[in-house]
Design a protein around this motif. Sequence first.
Motif, PDB file in Angstrom:
ATOM      1  N   PRO A  55       3.221   2.326   1.113  1.00 40.98           N
ATOM      2  CA  PRO A  55       3.596   3.045  -0.116  1.00 40.98           C
ATOM      3  C   PRO A  55       2.343   3.531  -0.836  1.00 40.98           C
ATOM      4  CG  PRO A  55       4.790   0.964   0.060  1.00 40.98           C
ATOM      5  CD  PRO A  55       3.741   0.947   1.128  1.00 40.98           C
ATOM      6  N   SER A 103       9.271   8.189  -0.633  1.00 40.43           N
ATOM      7  CA  SER A 103       8.968   8.219  -2.070  1.00 40.43           C
ATOM      8  C   SER A 103      10.038   8.980  -2.845  1.00 40.43           C
ATOM      9  CB  SER A 103       7.597   8.867  -2.308  1.00 40.43           C
ATOM     10  OG  SER A 103       6.561   8.053  -1.785  1.00 40.43           O
ATOM     11  N   VAL A 121      12.926   6.568  -3.200  1.00 40.49           N
ATOM     12  CA  VAL A 121      12.602   5.557  -4.211  1.00 40.49           C
ATOM     13  C   VAL A 121      12.751   6.151  -5.609  1.00 40.49           C
ATOM     14  CG1 VAL A 121      10.741   4.146  -5.178  1.00 40.49           C
ATOM     15  CG2 VAL A 121      11.088   4.211  -2.704  1.00 40.49           C
ATOM     16  N   THR A 160       4.818   6.411  -4.881  1.00 42.77           N
ATOM     17  CA  THR A 160       5.909   5.469  -4.616  1.00 42.77           C
ATOM     18  C   THR A 160       5.947   4.377  -5.667  1.00 42.77           C
ATOM     19  OG1 THR A 160       5.335   5.792  -2.263  1.00 42.77           O
ATOM     20  CG2 THR A 160       7.038   4.165  -2.771  1.00 42.77           C
ATOM     21  N   TYR A 161       4.819   3.745  -5.886  1.00 44.51           N
ATOM     22  CA  TYR A 161       4.771   2.638  -6.854  1.00 44.51           C
ATOM     23  C   TYR A 161       4.994   3.126  -8.289  1.00 44.51           C
ATOM     24  CZ  TYR A 161       3.237  -0.735  -3.335  1.00 44.51           C
ATOM     25  OH  TYR A 161       3.183  -1.576  -2.245  1.00 44.51           O
ATOM     26  N   VAL A 167      11.289   0.450  -0.249  1.00 45.57           N
ATOM     27  CA  VAL A 167       9.866   0.106  -0.155  1.00 45.57           C
ATOM     28  C   VAL A 167       9.640  -0.925   0.952  1.00 45.57           C
ATOM     29  CG1 VAL A 167       7.910  -0.932  -1.367  1.00 45.57           C
ATOM     30  CG2 VAL A 167       9.400   0.680  -2.565  1.00 45.57           C
TER      31      VAL A 167
END
Length: 638
Positions: A326, A297, A300, A330-331, A316
């Motif tokens: 994830p 994460s 990212v 993360t998203y 990802v």
Amino acid sequence: MVKMTHKSVLSFSPYCSYSSRRGMPFLHSTPLVALFHSQSSNPTKSGETHLKNGTSKPRVSNVEDALKVFDEMLQRRPLPSVVRFNQVLAPLVKLKHYPTVLSLNSQMLLSGIRPNHYTLAIVINCYCRLNRMDYALSVLAHFFKLGLQPDVATLNTLIHGFVLQNRVADAARLFRKIVVGGHCQPNVITFNTLIKGFCAIGNNTAAIQLLGKMEANGCQPNIITYSTIIDSLGKDTLVDEAKNLFSEMVGRGIAPNVVTYTSLIQGVCNLGQWKEATRLLYEMASQGIFPDVFTFSILVDTFCKDGMVVQAKNVVQIMIQRGIEPDTVTYNSLMDGHCLRGEMDKAKQVFDLMVTKGSMVNVQSCNILINGYCKQKKIDKAYKIFKEMPLRGLVPNTVTYTTLIDGFCKAGRLQEAEKLFSEMQDHGQLPNIQTYNVILDGLCNNQQLSEAIEFLREIEGSKLKPDVVTYNIVIEGLCNAGEVQSAKDRFYGLSPKGVQPDVRTYNIMISGLCKGGLLVEAEEMLREMEQKGCSPDGCTYNTIIRGSQGKPTLLACPVVFMILVLLLPDELSFTNDLSIHEFDSFGLFGVLMFLTCSIHDFDSWFLCIHRCTTVPELLTPHKNYSILCSDIKLSSVP
């Protein structure tokens, strides 16, 4: 049966001489009668069985069991020992029924059951969990009155309680009193808790000093000790110090784990050191330590902040291939990356993917998307996400409202912004200074200056303290409206209010003075700025240069010109007009000589000669000289 009343609970104050006067506010909301007489619809028989044989530990799996067993124990004669009562209280602590534990403890004391050190430790823990450190300390005092010595677990609980309330100084003071007084020997948990507190408030120096004192107190630091400090150093971009501590840790035979490496990786990523991040990832793998969801994460998030969304997506995909799912963080980072690039359709796709995966969407997810839409001036889409939040079981917070209010203001929809501001307060979300600032900015940018001034008075009269940003907005609004004198009055009124002007404040004032043709005052403000320790930036000098175009000197006066000469050319940027690349070979000296002569500014020409004799580097070419020369507008040169 136990007969409990609010009076019996609150009037007893063996630990705190003032509790009978002040009471315990959090107990007033507990329906004590119902609490102690509530019966489970299917009560267990374990309590009765264990009470009969008198030796087994009572089994408590829920609050109903605990209250039933406690009630029956109080009716026995002779009364069971305090150890048996502690065995009822301890499970309730694990179940987080802290007010219930305190109520039961009060009844024990009223019944003449003398507490032991474990009882008092339980009570201290409950008060700490309820953020009542005053009562917790009064119980500690009772320890000593009873001739008991608090153990290290009790000390750790108290220190942790202070740290949870961000009262790290109090935690450190208690640590010194207990340890220096010889009341208790701290262990690694004691040190780690206090170190975590220091790191949480950004006091890395104190954390490192405490680390150095551990061995002197007969305590060896562990992986948690080092990882906590390394993480804090990395977040403060003190990566070299973090690496040194990492090396010290390894040298002491303490093997790093995924948390340690993740903290280091975050530190180097924050500085954009991708090669070092890659090296650390390879080093992790070579030691059989594989990145977890937190590590990925961070990668990212860093890729997205640098605009490298494609690379972030690849990370990802690697996560999913490795069987690491994830998470929301993360998203959210991926969605924010798309928003930063203005790719709102792709950001919404990530949001929709989160929705399909269940309860992954949180308030932060909505805030990111709302902010992205507002930046793209798609206010209606932002408002739609906002209206859908309650349907997802989410409560908009102050950030949500502030972001959307800012969007409405920037779109010129002030009535809707004001309506949302009222709605925000009606729903219990208190506006902060950022909220007030965006409304103030909206009023100024929409030519409602008188309303903005009135709104500023309201802010000054409220509990919130206006910051320098607040005043910058108003001063800029006045300058843009041509009310330079009013802006000056506001500017010179900052210091008496305890607000120090920053570089942005000075730039606004200098720009306003230049636009008003008051170049001499602009130059005086520039000198004042430096005298007060506020360093000018490129914007400051650009403002002076643009403001002095068409005047008979390069920068309106030799003093301002020489301030520029003292700067590195990298600090400057100008508007493009005329190319003079041939002067690149002469260095800055040649460029400045040409410019000063061209505009007949011979005072600056002589000052330039004097400066170049003391700084030979000015005679050498610089990578930005040609840019500097080509960018200075000379259309007004006579």
